[in-house]
Design an enzyme around this catalytic site. Structure first.
Site, PDB file in Angstrom:
ATOM      1  N   GLU A 293       0.793  -1.343  -0.163  1.00 36.44           N
ATOM      2  CA  GLU A 293       0.083   0.034  -0.033  1.00 36.44           C
ATOM      3  C   GLU A 293       0.892   1.313  -0.080  1.00 36.44           C
ATOM      4  O   GLU A 293       0.732   2.227   1.023  1.00 36.44           O
ATOM      5  CB  GLU A 293      -0.916   0.068   1.199  1.00 36.44           C
ATOM      6  CG  GLU A 293      -1.851  -1.234   1.504  1.00 36.44           C
ATOM      7  CD  GLU A 293      -2.354  -1.368   2.922  1.00 36.44           C
ATOM      8  OE1 GLU A 293      -3.357  -2.171   2.858  1.00 36.44           O
ATOM      9  OE2 GLU A 293      -1.617  -0.709   3.853  1.00 36.44           O
ATOM     10  N   GLY A 295       1.944   5.053  -0.491  1.00 38.28           N
ATOM     11  CA  GLY A 295       1.166   6.251  -0.838  1.00 38.28           C
ATOM     12  C   GLY A 295       2.105   7.343  -1.114  1.00 38.28           C
ATOM     13  O   GLY A 295       2.405   7.889  -2.062  1.00 38.28           O
ATOM     14  N   ARG A 337       3.894  19.335   7.828  1.00 35.20           N
ATOM     15  CA  ARG A 337       4.506  18.283   8.319  1.00 35.20           C
ATOM     16  C   ARG A 337       6.076  18.850   8.877  1.00 35.20           C
ATOM     17  O   ARG A 337       6.457  18.257   9.935  1.00 35.20           O
ATOM     18  CB  ARG A 337       5.239  17.418   7.051  1.00 35.20           C
ATOM     19  CG  ARG A 337       3.919  16.848   6.387  1.00 35.20           C
ATOM     20  CD  ARG A 337       4.332  15.628   5.374  1.00 35.20           C
ATOM     21  NE  ARG A 337       4.993  14.522   6.065  1.00 35.20           N
ATOM     22  CZ  ARG A 337       6.057  14.174   5.793  1.00 35.20           C
ATOM     23  NH1 ARG A 337       7.164  15.316   5.201  1.00 35.20           N
ATOM     24  NH2 ARG A 337       6.697  13.300   6.560  1.00 35.20           N
ATOM     25  N   TYR A 341       6.184  16.978  12.354  1.00 37.31           N
ATOM     26  CA  TYR A 341       7.281  15.877  12.385  1.00 37.31           C
ATOM     27  C   TYR A 341       8.760  16.515  12.301  1.00 37.31           C
ATOM     28  O   TYR A 341       9.471  15.628  12.057  1.00 37.31           O
ATOM     29  CB  TYR A 341       6.872  14.857  11.372  1.00 37.31           C
ATOM     30  CG  TYR A 341       5.499  14.536  10.914  1.00 37.31           C
ATOM     31  CD1 TYR A 341       4.901  13.653  11.867  1.00 37.31           C
ATOM     32  CD2 TYR A 341       4.904  14.953   9.826  1.00 37.31           C
ATOM     33  CE1 TYR A 341       3.477  13.370  11.681  1.00 37.31           C
ATOM     34  CE2 TYR A 341       3.468  14.384   9.407  1.00 37.31           C
ATOM     35  CZ  TYR A 341       2.923  13.559  10.505  1.00 37.31           C
ATOM     36  OH  TYR A 341       1.624  13.364  10.139  1.00 37.31           O
ATOM     37  N   CYS A 368      -0.577  33.119  12.186  1.00 40.69           N
ATOM     38  CA  CYS A 368      -0.473  34.025  13.112  1.00 40.69           C
ATOM     39  C   CYS A 368       0.355  32.914  14.222  1.00 40.69           C
ATOM     40  O   CYS A 368      -0.213  32.662  15.287  1.00 40.69           O
ATOM     41  CB  CYS A 368      -1.495  34.463  13.779  1.00 40.69           C
ATOM     42  SG  CYS A 368      -1.992  35.985  12.761  1.00 40.69           S
ATOM     43  N   GLU A 369       1.539  32.514  13.851  1.00 44.22           N
ATOM     44  CA  GLU A 369       2.293  31.512  14.805  1.00 44.22           C
ATOM     45  C   GLU A 369       3.441  31.504  14.389  1.00 44.22           C
ATOM     46  O   GLU A 369       3.956  31.467  13.247  1.00 44.22           O
ATOM     47  CB  GLU A 369       1.619  30.133  14.615  1.00 44.22           C
ATOM     48  CG  GLU A 369       2.015  29.131  15.307  1.00 44.22           C
ATOM     49  CD  GLU A 369       0.823  28.223  15.594  1.00 44.22           C
ATOM     50  OE1 GLU A 369      -0.029  28.280  15.493  1.00 44.22           O
ATOM     51  OE2 GLU A 369       1.299  26.841  15.992  1.00 44.22           O
ATOM     52  N   TYR A 398       0.914  14.045   1.713  1.00 46.34           N
ATOM     53  CA  TYR A 398       0.414  14.472   3.132  1.00 46.34           C
ATOM     54  C   TYR A 398       0.489  16.098   3.117  1.00 46.34           C
ATOM     55  O   TYR A 398       0.676  16.570   4.114  1.00 46.34           O
ATOM     56  CB  TYR A 398       1.145  13.776   4.256  1.00 46.34           C
ATOM     57  CG  TYR A 398       1.023  12.191   4.202  1.00 46.34           C
ATOM     58  CD1 TYR A 398      -0.134  11.426   4.618  1.00 46.34           C
ATOM     59  CD2 TYR A 398       2.113  11.359   3.858  1.00 46.34           C
ATOM     60  CE1 TYR A 398      -0.545  10.169   4.553  1.00 46.34           C
ATOM     61  CE2 TYR A 398       1.989  10.095   3.606  1.00 46.34           C
ATOM     62  CZ  TYR A 398       0.683   9.571   3.956  1.00 46.34           C
ATOM     63  OH  TYR A 398       0.508   8.048   3.734  1.00 46.34           O
TER      64      TYR A 398
HETATM   65  N1  LLP Z   1      -1.456   1.633   4.526  1.00 44.91           N
HETATM   66  C1  LLP Z   1      -1.572   1.929   5.864  1.00 44.91           C
HETATM   67  C2  LLP Z   1      -2.559   1.046   6.666  1.00 44.91           C
HETATM   68  C3  LLP Z   1      -1.245   3.076   6.407  1.00 44.91           C
HETATM   69  O1  LLP Z   1      -1.804   3.456   7.688  1.00 44.91           O
HETATM   70  C4  LLP Z   1      -0.407   4.231   5.874  1.00 44.91           C
HETATM   71  C5  LLP Z   1      -0.198   5.224   6.119  1.00 44.91           C
HETATM   72  C6  LLP Z   1      -0.118   3.523   4.417  1.00 44.91           C
HETATM   73  C7  LLP Z   1      -0.405   2.394   3.964  1.00 44.91           C
HETATM   74  C8  LLP Z   1       0.788   4.598   3.594  1.00 44.91           C
HETATM   75  O2  LLP Z   1       2.059   4.947   3.971  1.00 44.91           O
HETATM   76  P1  LLP Z   1       3.018   5.664   3.100  1.00 44.91           P
HETATM   77  O3  LLP Z   1       3.304   4.701   2.064  1.00 44.91           O
HETATM   78  O4  LLP Z   1       2.470   6.937   2.561  1.00 44.91           O
HETATM   79  O5  LLP Z   1       4.086   5.976   3.926  1.00 44.91           O
HETATM   80  N2  LLP Z   1       0.763  11.924   7.648  1.00 44.91           N
HETATM   81  C9  LLP Z   1       2.382  11.003   7.971  1.00 44.91           C
HETATM   82  C10 LLP Z   1       2.129   9.878   7.472  1.00 44.91           C
HETATM   83  C11 LLP Z   1       0.834   8.969   7.866  1.00 44.91           C
HETATM   84  C12 LLP Z   1       0.716   7.625   7.325  1.00 44.91           C
HETATM   85  C13 LLP Z   1      -0.227   7.061   7.934  1.00 44.91           C
HETATM   86  N3  LLP Z   1      -0.442   5.810   7.241  1.00 44.91           N
HETATM   87  C14 LLP Z   1       3.188  12.062   7.328  1.00 44.91           C
HETATM   88  O6  LLP Z   1       2.969  13.082   6.709  1.00 44.91           O
HETATM   89  O7  LLP Z   1       4.322  11.715   7.255  1.00 44.91           O
END
Ligand code: LLP
Length: 442
Positions: A293, A295, A337, A341, A368-369, A398
């Protein structure tokens, strides 16, 4: 892999173009801040994962689910459909986008650690292929919803294999002390498998783990695979049947800064295949169908953000040095981000070449931060002035998807560019959009 998407080029006088359209033209036509999505780059990244994993596991033996949480829009969903990808959604809202684009339900997996009954019903009514169940409550809720519809719903069990992934604490997801999934170590995952198997309207397909995000060390995937495969073997021993599916989630790391490099999908696929094949052999299991999966690795590098500089100032630091503050017309509302993070990005002047000396600079937003910082420390030309355009690469993952309306700012549009043509795939919010939520009656 570089930080810039495939079709980025720079003219002799220092102007950025994406897919043949200059930064100035993009800013003039669509305004700033602006997310620019290099369509060809997105689609190539998606196909690269599909090809790499099909290369290692065999065509028909692996499914790539794009994790829509990284960035989702109906146009992206259409590309995924055309390119033979599948889709991972984790809320009713993400599913609604898939439904809008008429993405085949048979290629959707539904995630989330606390899906509402309404979301479960929405997923079942659309006919999603598979639900990743995340709690005992949810097993019961999905069973009831499936029973009410007289259907048998395929499910996988989200496990926590107890991996301490080497990434930021907030994006590591597979250690024991985390909200997601059923612990393998405690026996909860096995218990969940028993419960699902005994449920009349559920069909247990397999097990899932997502160890975290922005992962570079493949050891984590390997250890997770080994632990899950051992559990697959226990389930086989109890039930006398092998589960057909193993889903190892996303998390493939990418480069944000010069000098960093992304995980190579071909390498990861090969390593995963070797580990999975040998662990299955140890337990006398057939290699199950594999799902992944990704992303971030697909959409992250394919998008950049264009900003216009509004103000600049120079301050004297305690050590006698100086720093330029360059304020752009977006900020933490389009890229949370760095604040959330400590994520690091880079930035470049996008509309012209500068021959001025560089100076220590900080790129900040308009919120404003004080923590509204996009790039904390970067050397930028000292002649950067209001009206200049800055570009931040690798904002696809993200960025827009975690954008907010903080300070009642309108979220930026996303423009897809390909072969010299640009089209809005998500339009800019207007004040009207924001005010539509107001209710002054009574
Ligand atoms: N599958 C599941 C079950 C997940 O929870 C996630 C991400 C992915 C796939 C995709 O992960 P990727 O390949 O995109 O790393 N907001 C955070 C990242 C949170 C990811 C949450 N789950 C950031 O900006 O780094």
């Amino acid at each position: 892999m570089s930080m810039w998407s495939k079709n980025v080029s720079w003219s002799a006088d220092g102007e950025l173009s994406i897919a043949g359209i200059s930064a100035t033209a993009l800013a003039a036509q669509f305004g700033t801040p602006l997310f620019v999505l290099d369509e060809d780059d997105f689609r190539s990244n998606a196909r690269r994962f599909k090809d790499a994993f099909e290369g290692a596991f065999g065509v028909g033996k692996v499914s790539v689910y794009y994790a829509g949480k990284a960035f989702l829009s109906a146009s992206v969903v259409q590309w995924l459909e055309a390119d033979g990808l599948n889709l991972d959604v984790c809320t009713g809202g993400e599913l609604a986008v898939a439904q809008l684009a008429k993405f085949p339900a048979a290629r959707i997996e539904f995630h989330g650690n606390n899906k509402s009954v309404a979301e479960i019903e929405q997923a079942l009514d659309y006919g999603v292929e598979c639900i990743a169940v995340d709690s005992f409550f949810e097993i019961d809720r999905v069973e009831r919803a499936a029973a009410a519809r007289g259907i048998i719903q395929k499910v996988i069990i989200r496990t926590t294999p107890g991996i301490e992934a080497h990434t930021h604490e907030f994006i590591a997801t597979a250690h024991e002390d985390v909200k997601f999934g059923f612990s393998i170590a405690s026996g909860a995952a096995l218990e969940a498998a028993r419960l699902v198997r005994s449920a009349t309207h559920l069909d247990l397909q397999g097990l899932h783990a997502h160890i975290g995000s922005q992962i570079f060390d493949t050891d984590g995937y390997e250890l997770a695979a080994k632990r899950i495969i051992a559990l697959l073997a226990t389930i086989r021993d109890e039930s006398n049947a092998e589960l057909p599916l193993l889903d190892l989630g996303g998390g493939f790391g990418i480069a944000y800064l010069a000098g960093e490099s992304a995980l190579d999908p071909v390498e990861v696929a090969k390593k995963m295949h070797a580990v999975i094949a040998s662990a299955c052999e140890v337990h006398g299991l057939r290699v199950p169908h594999i799902s992944i999966e990704p992303g971030r690795a697909i959409v992250g590098p394919s998008m950049a953000t264009l900003y216009e500089v509004g103000t600049t100032k120079s301050i004297v630091l305690d050590d006698g040095g100086s720093r330029a503050y360059i304020a752009v017309d977006g900020g933490m509302s389009d890229n949370i981000r760095p604040a959330l993070y400590d994520a690091e990005y880079t930035v470049a002047l996008a509309n012209r070449r500068s021959t001025a000396a560089v100076q220590p600079s900080r790129v900040v937003g308009k919120h404003c931060e004080s923590g509204d910082i996009i790039i904390k420390n970067v050397d930028l030309p000292s002649d950067i002035a209001p009206g200049d355009l800055l570009v931040t690469p690798v904002t696809g993952a993200y960025g827009r998807s975690m954008a907010s309306n903080y300070n009642h700012i309108s979220r930026p549009p996303v423009v897809a560019v390909a072969l010299g043509k640009a089209r809005i795939i998500v339009r800019r919010e207007t004040h009207e959009d924001l005010l539509r939520l107001e209710n002054m009656e009574g």
